[in-house]
Design an enzyme around this catalytic site. Sequence first.
Site, short mmCIF file in Angstrom:
data_model
loop_
_atom_site.label_atom_id
_atom_site.label_comp_id
_atom_site.label_asym_id
_atom_site.label_seq_id
_atom_site.Cartn_x
_atom_site.Cartn_y
_atom_site.Cartn_z
N PRO A 8 0.72 -1.71 0.00
CA PRO A 8 -0.18 0.02 0.21
C PRO A 8 0.84 1.47 -0.21
O PRO A 8 0.22 2.69 -0.05
CB PRO A 8 -1.02 0.14 1.14
CG PRO A 8 -0.43 -1.05 1.91
CD PRO A 8 1.07 -2.04 1.33
N ASP A 65 2.20 1.23 -11.88
CA ASP A 65 0.82 2.55 -11.48
C ASP A 65 0.56 3.85 -10.76
O ASP A 65 1.76 3.96 -10.72
CB ASP A 65 0.18 1.32 -11.30
CG ASP A 65 -0.68 0.37 -11.73
OD1 ASP A 65 -0.63 0.10 -12.68
OD2 ASP A 65 -1.53 -0.85 -11.18
N LYS A 111 -3.43 3.95 -13.90
CA LYS A 111 -5.29 4.70 -13.75
C LYS A 111 -5.40 5.61 -13.15
O LYS A 111 -5.26 4.90 -11.93
CB LYS A 111 -5.85 3.33 -14.34
CG LYS A 111 -5.89 2.43 -15.64
CD LYS A 111 -6.29 1.35 -15.56
CE LYS A 111 -5.81 -0.20 -15.96
NZ LYS A 111 -4.65 -0.15 -15.75
N MET A 132 -11.40 2.56 -3.31
CA MET A 132 -12.14 3.69 -4.68
C MET A 132 -13.35 3.85 -4.09
O MET A 132 -13.99 4.43 -5.35
CB MET A 132 -12.47 3.16 -5.90
CG MET A 132 -10.60 2.12 -6.40
SD MET A 132 -10.46 1.88 -7.85
CE MET A 132 -11.10 -0.46 -7.48
#
Length: 460
Positions: free
Chosen positions: A223, A246, A268, A382
């Site tokens: 994380p 990422d 993304k 998210m």
Amino acid sequence: MGRSYFPLFVDLLDQPVLVVGGGEVAARKIRLLLKAGAQPRVVALELNEELAGWVGDGRALHLAKQFQADQLRGCRLAIAATDDAQLNRAVACAAEAAGVMCNVVDDAKASRFITPSIVERAPITVAISSAGAAPVLARRLRERIESLLPAGYGRIAEFMERHRDRAKRLPVPARRRLWEDFLDGPGPERLLANDEVAAVFELESLLRGAAARGEVYLVGAGPGDPDLLTFRALRLMQQCDVVLYDALIAPPILDLVRRDAERIYVGKRRANHTLPQEEINAELVRLARAGKRVLRLKGGDPFVFGRGGEEIEELAAAGVPFQVVPGISAANGCAAYAGIPLTHRDYAQSCVFVTGHRRKDGHLDLHWSSLAQRGQTVVIYMGRTALADLCAELVRHGLPPDWPAALVEQGTTQAQQVLSGTLQTLPDIVASRDDIGGASLVIVGEVVRLRERLKWFGGS
């Protein structure tokens, strides 16, 4: 300038070695001697429990209680490991006179040889010595090397030994290139994964003159805190030729990737997809087929809302070798650093992971009735942008408005922030803050109440 030593490895199989001492220090030395197949002869007034066990099962011989110089006769080496400095020096002097090399524990000046700190991956052995000047430093170096060499690294050496005769048919330069290409290809990683059939296939391909094949490493970076990387993740990060990473990869983690590796950003973010997933999959295949060792570095764990399954499905269909290295998921890492246990005997007997990402039509398609349950923790990936709707739906499906909830932003990093509230109040708390914009995780459940008592990591 300290003393200079000649490094060597000694074959002690079935050879007698005199050890004077019967305590823990002597036992540590004898453990190593037994691994080497030596025959320890122990001189000690008393034996500790471990030594007594070795004597009892015939692995060591309790020669006498008192040291005598003639006990050195026929011994290859001697080790003085008592807490009596005078006795240790007497053993060393007698050994010198008898032409037997002696080590006096923690007394380099009295020793003819010293024992290094070792990293053992049989048949590979790495020895580190400071010539007796700084043994603690040597141990620290050993710890660093331990973290870089996989536990199964010896299997690679054993494999190369078994196939050495086949390689010997080649001229020396070609033989060297063969093994270099093998070590740079997928073969060693297949051996570390206990897949010798695949390793043999890689070697036979090289023997037929085929170009070295590439491989893809799908690695979970955790994380955010670099200290949470696994040993395997760090090793593969150091040996890759190219990395696809990422948006959630923290800069300190990316800094640990091999410096001369090519870096390709494929991150993304919501409503801003730098590279479509299909193109990422195709790029992984293309790079591997070009003989590259490709690191696909993902935040958290590749198989927890990381689309890792889609990527390796494409690799498998293309016949590209790959391996998956799990990472600490955002749920595990962020919850732990926030002081919120995901399960607790008194509050939560289950934990559910879901994604708060909206569909293209803006709808949240979740099994609300199964999520709005007491006795469980719900972790929402998210979930920040849809937080108000998420909380409202959970209340609408049965959870009370005062049900505890928290948002963890940039969890496990020095910038971590934890906002606690309830399903009713948390959306307004988050909306009132203009400094919340990083990667975040929402945790819903009574375990959030424990944060004030259990928080340990810095940050708000």
